[in-house]
Design an enzyme around this catalytic site. Structure first.
Site, PDB file in Angstrom:
ATOM      1  N   ASP A  35      11.451 131.514  -8.452  1.00 52.76           N
ATOM      2  CA  ASP A  35      10.944 131.353  -9.821  1.00 52.76           C
ATOM      3  C   ASP A  35      10.186 132.585 -10.298  1.00 52.76           C
ATOM      4  O   ASP A  35      10.277 132.969 -11.467  1.00 52.76           O
ATOM      5  CB  ASP A  35      10.016 130.135  -9.897  1.00 52.76           C
ATOM      6  CG  ASP A  35      10.797 128.829  -9.882  1.00 52.76           C
ATOM      7  OD1 ASP A  35      12.042 128.894  -9.922  1.00 52.76           O
ATOM      8  OD2 ASP A  35      10.171 127.760  -9.830  1.00 52.76           O
ATOM      9  N   ILE A  37      10.615 135.708  -9.633  1.00 54.03           N
ATOM     10  CA  ILE A  37      11.524 136.778 -10.049  1.00 54.03           C
ATOM     11  C   ILE A  37      12.162 136.431 -11.388  1.00 54.03           C
ATOM     12  O   ILE A  37      12.235 137.257 -12.300  1.00 54.03           O
ATOM     13  CB  ILE A  37      12.613 137.005  -8.977  1.00 54.03           C
ATOM     14  CG1 ILE A  37      11.975 137.474  -7.670  1.00 54.03           C
ATOM     15  CG2 ILE A  37      13.647 138.005  -9.463  1.00 54.03           C
ATOM     16  CD1 ILE A  37      12.944 137.615  -6.530  1.00 54.03           C
ATOM     17  N   SER A  88      12.983 123.284 -23.642  1.00 52.56           N
ATOM     18  CA  SER A  88      12.230 123.765 -22.488  1.00 52.56           C
ATOM     19  C   SER A  88      10.823 124.132 -22.958  1.00 52.56           C
ATOM     20  O   SER A  88      10.458 123.835 -24.094  1.00 52.56           O
ATOM     21  CB  SER A  88      12.953 124.980 -21.890  1.00 52.56           C
ATOM     22  OG  SER A  88      12.310 125.422 -20.736  1.00 52.56           O
ATOM     23  N   LYS A 119       2.927 120.813 -13.972  1.00 49.92           N
ATOM     24  CA  LYS A 119       4.311 121.143 -14.324  1.00 49.92           C
ATOM     25  C   LYS A 119       5.189 120.738 -13.133  1.00 49.92           C
ATOM     26  O   LYS A 119       5.189 121.384 -12.094  1.00 49.92           O
ATOM     27  CB  LYS A 119       4.453 122.634 -14.612  1.00 49.92           C
ATOM     28  CG  LYS A 119       5.854 123.046 -15.042  1.00 49.92           C
ATOM     29  CD  LYS A 119       5.898 124.538 -15.345  1.00 49.92           C
ATOM     30  CE  LYS A 119       7.303 124.938 -15.743  1.00 49.92           C
ATOM     31  NZ  LYS A 119       8.271 124.813 -14.621  1.00 49.92           N
ATOM     32  N   GLU A 174      10.515 113.608 -15.964  1.00 49.35           N
ATOM     33  CA  GLU A 174      11.063 114.469 -14.926  1.00 49.35           C
ATOM     34  C   GLU A 174      11.392 113.646 -13.686  1.00 49.35           C
ATOM     35  O   GLU A 174      10.545 112.916 -13.164  1.00 49.35           O
ATOM     36  CB  GLU A 174      10.038 115.548 -14.559  1.00 49.35           C
ATOM     37  CG  GLU A 174      10.615 116.785 -13.957  1.00 49.35           C
ATOM     38  CD  GLU A 174      11.138 117.772 -14.993  1.00 49.35           C
ATOM     39  OE1 GLU A 174      11.721 118.781 -14.574  1.00 49.35           O
ATOM     40  OE2 GLU A 174      10.978 117.530 -16.208  1.00 49.35           O
TER      41      GLU A 174
END
Length: 665
Positions: A35, A37, A88, A119, A174
């Site tokens: 993540d 990167i 998003s 998150k 989620e």
């Protein structure tokens, strides 16, 4: 090439690379990069597109991965168009970026508050209810069109199939796989010789796309719900009201969420959550900051990808970029080959980094690395710096070739069945012999304090040391040592004294010092507590240890193979002949931790050896792996899979403060 052409090429290359990453992440459930990167590159692309927007057409910018979600619906499931887009979240990494988000809200309303929650790293889902019955469940997909996974969602135990509410309702949240469940699945896969799942997010996404709903039911997915579509239809006007509404209907919501009035309270939560998140049973890498008052959402608006009413704060990773100058291999004391990177010097976590590990050849191949490439490196706590990803290739078409010969003896390198490990095939390799000698003298082994690595190299080159037994024959060669440059009477006497003192060490020191494959210092300590004297070592029944948590078949096999070799038998006999018949000396000061087994993971305030010493001094034992027999897991920062496994096995978890309390209780 003009500046404009250079910028356009750089942007198009970034867009293509991120599109490839998005496809792997969203559509194949197989992310190509970490993540950290991905976030760094998408931020770089976004800044370039904003700064040089005049260099591009509307279509070129509109089709960028910064403007849309690159997910496709699978042909295996029915496609469903969302009634309202599933967007998003934009990301923030600094206090300044959070302040910018707040300033944008101030343009719409002078009075506002915030709702903060973890998150969750999972798969976004939208669920509809009609007449109180679960009617349809759809994945986010590209934000406009998703996949109908209704039957699979019905297998998730904490998603209610019916609710005490008759009006049409659409809720979003989620789906995730708890770390404890992820560990259980991989334990079962390991027993069945199946490929292990890479991470909980991939596992959750792959599970939700299963055609067999029984598989979904058996994998124990979970879900957190946090959003209600068209909340005004249900007389809901704040996020706090929405949360209470969902909770009262039986939906699971994050317990770690909170209310905040201003930036100061947001910063306080972010700082506290950084420590809290390591104790949670789900993956999270940041904090979602939402405007609490829903009536302002329409006025704030959204892009094609992000709403302006919420933002995700992500913690800054310990990563940076530098040039990979060279790739070389080293050979360890067991013959294991390690691939290493020589780097352009770069400062990371307060240290100047010039070298990093590349693990093995398959790792290099997977990351498509070669000399001259710009790469990402990572360092956390005491962990050795590691190359974790590719930024840009120097030569697109070239692939780094595997080493086939040992650089020290030119013998063939042999591979294990997994093809992940290579070993030097020559047991008499000078580098293996050198590493064994250095290891024997090291602090955790026989602790020959006056003999550093440089002195050992001198002795090897002069023919004074060919094997570890030669340490105990150096007193016969005192005159030759004193004839060497920099070796005066005092230094030579200190060396010989240190060697003589080592004969008083505990048995575990010499067992560890013998460089037996799979025998680390913790296992050596356990073995010594059972073997008791070096003179018992060659005839000891290692099979009798199989019932102990610290010992597995691999370790027993390694011990039996080692003592079966004539040269090793002779080495032990030579040690005994030179009065190195060490006995086990228990280091415990109290019985406070008697019969208790500890595993340590993560970065603590002191080196790990400090805590290991405390545990041993109080009668406890140390193990490298969590099992049902583990009494406690001591966790620090960046605790990894061991924490998930401990939860799965109901092992007690201690942070450093709790450990210190246990120590004095």
């Amino acid at each position: 090439m003009t500046e404009k052409e250079k910028i356009r090429n750089e942007v198009f290359e970034l867009q293509a690379k991120i599109n490839e990453w998005d496809n792997a992440y969203y559509n194949l459930d197989a992310p190509l990069v970490e993540d950290a990167i991905y976030d760094r590159e998408i931020l770089k692309l976004k800044k370039l597109e904003e700064q040089y927007s005049s260099y591009f057409s509307f279509e070129e910018l509109a089709n960028s991965p910064t403007q849309k979600i690159n997910a496709k619906s699978s042909d295996l499931f029915k496609k469903v168009t969302h009634d309202s887009p599933m967007l998003s979240l934009n990301k923030a990494y600094t206090e300044e970026e959070i302040q910018k988000f707040i300033d944008n809200i101030k343009k719409v309303t002078p009075t506002f508050s915030f709702f903060l929650e973890p998150k969750i790293d999972g798969l976004s889902i939208s669920i509809k209810y009609r007449n109180g019955q679960l009617f349809q469940a759809v994945t986010r997909g590209d934000g406009l069109v998703g996949e109908d996974v209704t039957e699979n969602i019905k297998q998730i135990k904490n998603i209610p199939k019916e609710i005490a509410y008759q009006k049409p309702l659409e809720v979003r949240g989620e789906v995730y796989l708890a770390l404890s469940e992820f560990e259980k699945i991989n334990l079962n896969f390991q027993k069945e010789n199946k490929p292990l799942m890479a991470n909980p997010r991939n596992a959750a996404a792959g599970t939700l796309r299963q055609l067999d709903k029984e598989i979904v039911a058996n994998r124990n997915l979970s879900a957190f719900l946090y959003n209600i579509v068209a909340p005004e239809d249900h007389n809901i006007f704040t996020i706090l009201e929405a949360r209470d509404f969902l909770k009262n209907l039986g939906f699971s919501v994050t317990k770690e969420a909170t209310y905040a009035k201003d930036l100061s309270e947001i910063n306080s939560y972010i700082e506290n959550f950084k420590h809290l998140k390591k104790t949670l049973d789900y993956e999270t890498d940041g904090v979602v900051i939402k405007l609490n008052e829903l009536q302002h959402y329409d006025a704030l608006g959204a892009t094609n990808k992000f709403p302006h009413s919420a933002i995700a704060f992500k913690y800054e990773p310990n990563t940076t970029t530098t040039v990979l100058k060279n790739i070389f291999i080293t050979v360890g004391r067991t013959g294991l080959v390690t691939y290493n990177a020589e780097l352009e010097p770069v400062i990371l976590s307060g240290s100047c980094i010039t070298f990093a590990t590349l693990n093995n050849y398959q790792y290099i191949k997977d990351l498509k690395l070669n000399k001259g490439d710009l790469v990402y490196i990572k360092k956390a706590g005491e962990i050795i710096p590691c190359v974790i990803g590719l930024v840009n290739k120097k030569h697109e078409e070239t692939e780094f070739n595997k080493f086939l010969k040992c650089p020290y003896c030119n013998s063939d390198l042999i591979e294990t069945d997994t093809l992940l490990e290579q070993y030097c095939s020559n047991e008499n390799c000078p580098e293996i012999r050198r590493k064994k000698i250095i290891h024997f003298a090291s602090k955790k082994a026989m602790e020959l304090n006056s003999l550093g690595e440089k002195n050992i190299d001198v002795f090897i080159n002069e023919g004074l040391l060919e094997n570890v037994i030669d340490f105990y024959k150096l007193k016969e060669k005192k005159d030759k040592i004193m004839s060497l440059e920099r070796f005066g009477t005092k230094s030579v006497m200190n060396i010989l004294k240190s060697i003589e003192e080592s004969k008083k060490n505990s048995l575990d020191r010499v067992i560890f010092g013998l460089s037996i494959k799979h025998i680390g210092s913790k296992v050596a300590y356990f073995l010594a507590s059972k073997i008791l004297k070096l003179s018992n070592f060659l005839d000891f029944d290692f099979d009798s240890l199989i019932s102990y948590n610290e010992i597995g078949e691999k370790i027993i096999s390694s011990l039996k193979n080692w003592v079966a070799k004539e040269e090793n038998k002779n080495l032990v006999k030579d040690l005994l002949d030179n009065d190195v018949d060490l006995e086990f000396i228990a280091t415990k000061k109290t019985e406070r931790f008697a019969q208790l087994s500890f595993v340590i993971t993560g970065t603590l305030s002191q080196p790990r050896s400090h805590f290991e010493k405390l545990i041993k001094e109080n009668g406890g034992s140390i193990s490298s792996a969590v099992s049902a027999k583990t009494s406690y897991l001591l966790v620090g920062e960046d605790a990894g899979s061991k924490l998930a496994k401990a939860r799965a096995l109901n092992v007690k978890i201690l942070d450093e403060e709790a450990f210190n309390e246990l120590l004095v209780s």
